[in-house]
Design a protein around this motif. Structure first.
Motif, PDB file in Angstrom:
ATOM      1  N   ALA A 267      16.958  42.766 -29.675  1.00 25.64           N
ATOM      2  CA  ALA A 267      16.158  43.571 -30.597  1.00 25.64           C
ATOM      3  C   ALA A 267      14.814  42.909 -30.869  1.00 25.64           C
ATOM      4  CB  ALA A 267      16.931  43.785 -31.894  1.00 25.64           C
ATOM      5  N   TRP A 268      14.826  41.597 -31.136  1.00 29.99           N
ATOM      6  CA  TRP A 268      13.564  40.890 -31.352  1.00 29.99           C
ATOM      7  C   TRP A 268      12.666  40.976 -30.120  1.00 29.99           C
ATOM      8  CZ3 TRP A 268      12.334  39.690 -36.110  1.00 29.99           C
ATOM      9  CH2 TRP A 268      13.335  39.363 -37.041  1.00 29.99           C
ATOM     10  N   HIS A 269      13.268  40.805 -28.950  1.00 32.92           N
ATOM     11  CA  HIS A 269      12.463  40.827 -27.721  1.00 32.92           C
ATOM     12  C   HIS A 269      11.886  42.221 -27.469  1.00 32.92           C
ATOM     13  CE1 HIS A 269      11.816  41.039 -23.300  1.00 32.92           C
ATOM     14  NE2 HIS A 269      11.329  39.829 -23.506  1.00 32.92           N
ATOM     15  N   ILE A 287       6.719  38.266 -34.294  1.00 29.51           N
ATOM     16  CA  ILE A 287       8.079  38.776 -34.045  1.00 29.51           C
ATOM     17  C   ILE A 287       8.824  37.846 -33.099  1.00 29.51           C
ATOM     18  CG2 ILE A 287       9.361  40.656 -32.946  1.00 29.51           C
ATOM     19  CD1 ILE A 287       7.224  42.557 -34.094  1.00 29.51           C
ATOM     20  N   PHE A 288       8.164  37.381 -32.053  1.00 25.45           N
ATOM     21  CA  PHE A 288       8.822  36.463 -31.123  1.00 25.45           C
ATOM     22  C   PHE A 288       9.219  35.168 -31.824  1.00 25.45           C
ATOM     23  CE2 PHE A 288       6.370  38.672 -27.539  1.00 25.45           C
ATOM     24  CZ  PHE A 288       7.475  39.417 -27.175  1.00 25.45           C
ATOM     25  N   VAL A 289       8.342  34.648 -32.676  1.00 24.82           N
ATOM     26  CA  VAL A 289       8.649  33.402 -33.391  1.00 24.82           C
ATOM     27  C   VAL A 289       9.827  33.608 -34.340  1.00 24.82           C
ATOM     28  CG1 VAL A 289       7.765  31.738 -35.050  1.00 24.82           C
ATOM     29  CG2 VAL A 289       6.308  32.509 -33.175  1.00 24.82           C
ATOM     30  N   LYS A 290       9.851  34.725 -35.055  1.00 20.43           N
ATOM     31  CA  LYS A 290      10.977  35.013 -35.942  1.00 20.43           C
ATOM     32  C   LYS A 290      12.275  35.143 -35.142  1.00 20.43           C
ATOM     33  CE  LYS A 290       8.402  37.344 -39.635  1.00 20.43           C
ATOM     34  NZ  LYS A 290       8.185  38.632 -40.353  1.00 20.43           N
ATOM     35  N   GLY A 291      12.183  35.791 -33.985  1.00 25.64           N
ATOM     36  CA  GLY A 291      13.367  35.925 -33.145  1.00 25.64           C
ATOM     37  C   GLY A 291      13.913  34.581 -32.704  1.00 25.64           C
ATOM     38  N   ILE A 292      13.013  33.664 -32.340  1.00 22.21           N
ATOM     39  CA  ILE A 292      13.442  32.326 -31.922  1.00 22.21           C
ATOM     40  C   ILE A 292      14.120  31.593 -33.085  1.00 22.21           C
ATOM     41  CG2 ILE A 292      12.583  30.065 -31.220  1.00 22.21           C
ATOM     42  CD1 ILE A 292      10.470  31.535 -29.542  1.00 22.21           C
ATOM     43  N   LYS A 298      22.257  30.637 -30.431  1.00 22.94           N
ATOM     44  CA  LYS A 298      22.343  31.048 -29.032  1.00 22.94           C
ATOM     45  C   LYS A 298      20.950  31.471 -28.592  1.00 22.94           C
ATOM     46  CE  LYS A 298      25.022  33.864 -25.807  1.00 22.94           C
ATOM     47  NZ  LYS A 298      26.052  34.920 -25.674  1.00 22.94           N
ATOM     48  N   ALA A 299      20.153  30.497 -28.207  1.00 21.92           N
ATOM     49  CA  ALA A 299      18.744  30.746 -27.900  1.00 21.92           C
ATOM     50  C   ALA A 299      18.594  31.658 -26.699  1.00 21.92           C
ATOM     51  CB  ALA A 299      18.027  29.420 -27.648  1.00 21.92           C
ATOM     52  N   SER A 300      17.595  32.522 -26.779  1.00 22.66           N
ATOM     53  CA  SER A 300      17.309  33.451 -25.686  1.00 22.66           C
ATOM     54  C   SER A 300      16.108  32.966 -24.886  1.00 22.66           C
ATOM     55  CB  SER A 300      17.021  34.852 -26.234  1.00 22.66           C
ATOM     56  OG  SER A 300      16.533  35.708 -25.224  1.00 22.66           O
ATOM     57  N   PRO A 301      16.232  32.787 -23.586  1.00 20.42           N
ATOM     58  CA  PRO A 301      15.082  32.327 -22.787  1.00 20.42           C
ATOM     59  C   PRO A 301      13.949  33.333 -22.758  1.00 20.42           C
ATOM     60  CG  PRO A 301      16.897  32.987 -21.360  1.00 20.42           C
ATOM     61  CD  PRO A 301      17.434  32.982 -22.753  1.00 20.42           C
ATOM     62  N   TYR A 302      14.281  34.616 -22.931  1.00 19.59           N
ATOM     63  CA  TYR A 302      13.248  35.641 -22.815  1.00 19.59           C
ATOM     64  C   TYR A 302      12.328  35.667 -24.030  1.00 19.59           C
ATOM     65  CZ  TYR A 302      16.098  37.051 -18.914  1.00 19.59           C
ATOM     66  OH  TYR A 302      16.804  37.049 -17.729  1.00 19.59           O
ATOM     67  N   LEU A 303      12.811  35.214 -25.191  1.00 17.22           N
ATOM     68  CA  LEU A 303      11.918  35.099 -26.338  1.00 17.22           C
ATOM     69  C   LEU A 303      10.894  33.993 -26.108  1.00 17.22           C
ATOM     70  CD1 LEU A 303      14.463  35.553 -29.272  1.00 17.22           C
ATOM     71  CD2 LEU A 303      12.689  37.159 -28.544  1.00 17.22           C
ATOM     72  N   TYR A 304      11.343  32.831 -25.639  1.00 14.64           N
ATOM     73  CA  TYR A 304      10.414  31.750 -25.312  1.00 14.64           C
ATOM     74  C   TYR A 304       9.460  32.177 -24.196  1.00 14.64           C
ATOM     75  CZ  TYR A 304      13.147  28.395 -28.065  1.00 14.64           C
ATOM     76  OH  TYR A 304      13.768  27.737 -29.074  1.00 14.64           O
ATOM     77  N   LEU A 309       4.034  33.707 -22.381  1.00 16.82           N
ATOM     78  CA  LEU A 309       3.159  34.564 -21.572  1.00 16.82           C
ATOM     79  C   LEU A 309       2.112  35.243 -22.431  1.00 16.82           C
ATOM     80  CD1 LEU A 309       5.737  36.221 -19.125  1.00 16.82           C
ATOM     81  CD2 LEU A 309       4.146  34.347 -18.670  1.00 16.82           C
ATOM     82  N   LEU A 310       2.499  35.623 -23.666  1.00 14.73           N
ATOM     83  CA  LEU A 310       1.528  36.227 -24.574  1.00 14.73           C
ATOM     84  C   LEU A 310       0.411  35.242 -24.904  1.00 14.73           C
ATOM     85  CD1 LEU A 310       0.625  38.465 -26.534  1.00 14.73           C
ATOM     86  CD2 LEU A 310       2.186  37.496 -28.226  1.00 14.73           C
ATOM     87  N   LEU A 311       0.780  34.004 -25.166  1.00 10.64           N
ATOM     88  CA  LEU A 311      -0.225  32.990 -25.468  1.00 10.64           C
ATOM     89  C   LEU A 311      -1.099  32.695 -24.250  1.00 10.64           C
ATOM     90  CD1 LEU A 311       2.031  30.585 -27.561  1.00 10.64           C
ATOM     91  CD2 LEU A 311       0.224  32.084 -28.430  1.00 10.64           C
ATOM     92  N   GLU A 312      -0.501  32.711 -23.070  1.00  6.92           N
ATOM     93  CA  GLU A 312      -1.292  32.486 -21.853  1.00  6.92           C
ATOM     94  C   GLU A 312      -2.309  33.599 -21.651  1.00  6.92           C
ATOM     95  OE1 GLU A 312      -0.726  32.240 -16.983  1.00  6.92           O
ATOM     96  OE2 GLU A 312       1.018  32.516 -18.295  1.00  6.92           O
ATOM     97  N   GLN A 313      -1.898  34.839 -21.913  1.00  7.11           N
ATOM     98  CA  GLN A 313      -2.805  35.965 -21.736  1.00  7.11           C
ATOM     99  C   GLN A 313      -3.980  35.919 -22.703  1.00  7.11           C
ATOM    100  OE1 GLN A 313      -0.427  39.500 -22.080  1.00  7.11           O
ATOM    101  NE2 GLN A 313       0.795  39.048 -20.248  1.00  7.11           N
ATOM    102  N   THR A 314      -3.757  35.328 -23.853  1.00 12.41           N
ATOM    103  CA  THR A 314      -4.843  35.212 -24.832  1.00 12.41           C
ATOM    104  C   THR A 314      -5.623  33.912 -24.687  1.00 12.41           C
ATOM    105  OG1 THR A 314      -3.247  34.326 -26.445  1.00 12.41           O
ATOM    106  CG2 THR A 314      -3.682  36.692 -26.508  1.00 12.41           C
TER     107      THR A 314
END
Length: 574
Positions: A267-269, A287-292, A298-304, A309-314
């Motif tokens: 849901a967070w992702h 939202i990604f930070v809150k999800g992490i 049970k950490a999700s690799p897709y949130l990290y 990738l969002l930070l790289e794009q910016t």
């Protein structure tokens, strides 16, 4: 089939029986029921047959019959459990072991009375076969008695049929698989109305079939029945609304999912990805930070991964690198091939060569068969001039993934750069054979033939690429390459039409717009070329007219051209 007769039960009926409560199912389950009925028929006393328990029997005394399991209690002293279900006739040859049956000339059979107690009923029988028919009472299908494994097995089959529907090229097989999958999912819902997996599976199937309204109704019904406590249903519903462009409603549904379970990473992702797509980068990052933070157990690799990738794009490379490092330190994320792969691709643009190779190696360690890693690593080595290393990676990746067209296409481009034209042609032919829907392979093959002056062959390959996916954004590259071919042969009218199709397929295709503008400039039509180069500004002018995703001024000199080919390219959006 066990007594020399026709098959006892078809496979589908057996699955339905297990879903309704048959303990064993299959051959062993039916034999257990048969022996249990013989126990009642023969009137074996409890002292010799042992104490029958729900779901089994205690060990019997020496010399007693080897009845290993039964759902029956003794007819005179016990009640039968509600899960007992015998709906077919059991045929058995009357044996000589029961002297009481021979002397009385009758047999005992079980019948249901009152609240489900079995009693023996003596009836006269001929000297031939014994036919015992035990009917199922209505209360035997109580959902509380249904075993979870039966629902799991039915869900497994439903998902298998759904995958067959999605992957089968045969229309008749697709239709049959879709109908069967839908029937099974609805059966699962009927067996357990609070099992969210069946609702999500059925909703995904209906979404694949573009039955969006029915899918939304299913999710709404599921949310009501489960009292809004299932985050998977909320998330699937939100994804459906986002797919239809209902971004505001999707946002509310994602919020409902995280309220139902704050540890639901999907849901967070999904919510963060929605905000990122809408251009709300700051909100997506939050939202990604809150999800992490909420999914630390049970950490999700897709949130990290998505946050990095969002930070790289910016342009915040150091922050992106920090989150990649943090993700790699968690036990669940460090086994994710996707995280290492994305990190390697980022470092390929901003980092050291040795770091890039190390990260690609970690990605392959997490998933030794990763086709994405082999393709990306091979392309990067080719760009670095390490052609032999790139060939080794493409060859190994193709061996492990023989039906992956992307690796074959990348390998073919490497061979063509090394002037191995025939080998490159063979690789592209193989790529289009293993995956006829892979548009980049058709485009690359057409460009190869175009470069080798096989123009008719190139046109045919471009046409095959268009047919492979006329509604895909990737087809813009095929139209663009085809348009350049026609421009070279001075067929400018057809070239304009093909450029129009290219920007129709992908409005963001800068290469198509600029190539079109260059052609108009070469023809001396400077005003038209300038108009094409500034199409973003044209969209902001007053009195605009939308044409299949292309926004132009009503007074534009190319508007009549676009109107003229509107009916021709409309087929690609229908």
């Amino acid at each position: 089939d066990y007594f020399g007769g026709p098959p006892y039960r078809k496979r589908e009926a057996a699955m339905e029986d297990r879903a309704l409560g048959w303990s064993g199912g299959g051959r062993h389950g039916r034999l257990r029921t048969f022996f249990a009925i013989l126990t009642v028929v023969a009137g074996i006393s409890s002292t010799t047959s042992g104490k029958f328990l729900n779901g089994g029997v205690q060990p019997m005394g020496s010399g007693s019959p080897a009845v290993r399991r039964s759902w029956f209690h003794h007819a005179k002293t016990q009640k039968a459990p509600l899960s007992l279900q015998v709906r077919n006739k059991v045929h058995a040859q009357a044996g000589s072991g029961s002297s009481s049956m021979e002397s009385a000339g009758s047999s005992a059979t079980a019948e249901w009375v009152g609240n489900g107690v079995l009693r023996e009923k003596a009836i006269p029988i001929p000297d031939t076969d014994i036919i015992i028919d035990v009917e199922t009472p209505e209360n035997a299908a109580n959902p509380s008695q249904i075993r979870k494994i039966n629902s799991d097995m039915l869900l497994f089959r439903a998902r298998a049929e759904r995958r067959k529907y999605q992957g089968s090229p045969n229309p008749a097989e697709r239709e049959a698989a879709g109908l069967l999958s839908e029937k099974m999912f609805r059966r699962c819902i009927a067996l357990d109305s609070k099992d969210g997996r069946a609702y999500v599976g059925l909703g995904n199937l209906l979404t694949t079939q573009r039955r969006y309204t029915e899918a939304a109704d299913i999710y709404e019904q599921a949310t009501r029945i489960t009292s809004g406590t299932n985050p998977f249903i909320w998330t699937a519903w939100a994804a459906l609304e986002a797919k239809q462009g209902n971004d505001g409603r999707a946002r509310k549904l994602y919020e409902g999912a995280v309220v139902a379970n704050a540890e639901h990473a999907a849901a967070w992702h999904g919510w963060g990805t929605l905000e990122m797509r809408l251009g709300n980068t700051r909100r997506a990052q939050d939202i990604f930070v809150k999800g992490i933070r909420h999914t630390k157990k049970k950490a999700s690799p897709y949130l990290y991964l998505s946050l990095s990738l969002l930070l790289e794009q910016t342009g915040r490379i150091e922050e992106a690198r920090k989150w990649f490092i943090m993700g790699s330190k968690t036990s669940t994320v460090q086994e994710s091939e996707a995280l290492w792969h994305a990190w390697a691709k980022m470092e390929a643009n901003y980092g050291d060569e040795n770091i890039v190779r190390t990260l690609f190696e970690r990605a392959l360690k997490a998933n030794p068969r990763s086709r994405y890693t082999y393709a990306s690593w091979g392309i990067w080595e080719k760009e670095q001039g390490n052609h032999e290393k790139a060939r080794e990676l493409f060859q190994e990746g193709s061996r492990l993934n023989p039906r992956d067209a992307a690796i074959l296409q990348a390998w073919a481009l490497l061979e063509y750069e090394l002037s191995n034209v025939d080998e490159a042609r063979d690789l592209l032919r193989n790529a289009t054979r293993v995956d006829p829907k892979h548009i980049p392979a058709w485009q690359a093959w057409g460009v190869l033939e175009f470069t080798e002056d096989n123009l008719d062959r190139a046109r045919d390959l471009f046409q095959q690429g268009v047919w492979a996916g006329p509604n895909s954004a990737d087809v813009a590259k095929v139209f663009q390459a085809w348009a350049i071919l026609e421009k070279k042969t001075q067929n400018y009218s057809l070239a304009r039409t093909l450029f129009t199709c290219a920007v129709k397929a992908d409005r963001k295709s800068e290469a198509s717009w600029l190539a079109w503008a260059q052609m108009e400039e070469d023809l001396g039509l400077l005003g038209r070329a300038e108009e094409l180069r500034n199409y973003n500004e044209v969209e902001k002018l007053r009195g605009i007219e939308t044409f299949g995703g292309i926004v132009l001024n009503q007074d534009s000199v190319i508007s009549p051209l676009l109107r003229g080919v509107q009916s021709w390219i409309k087929q690609f959006s229908d």
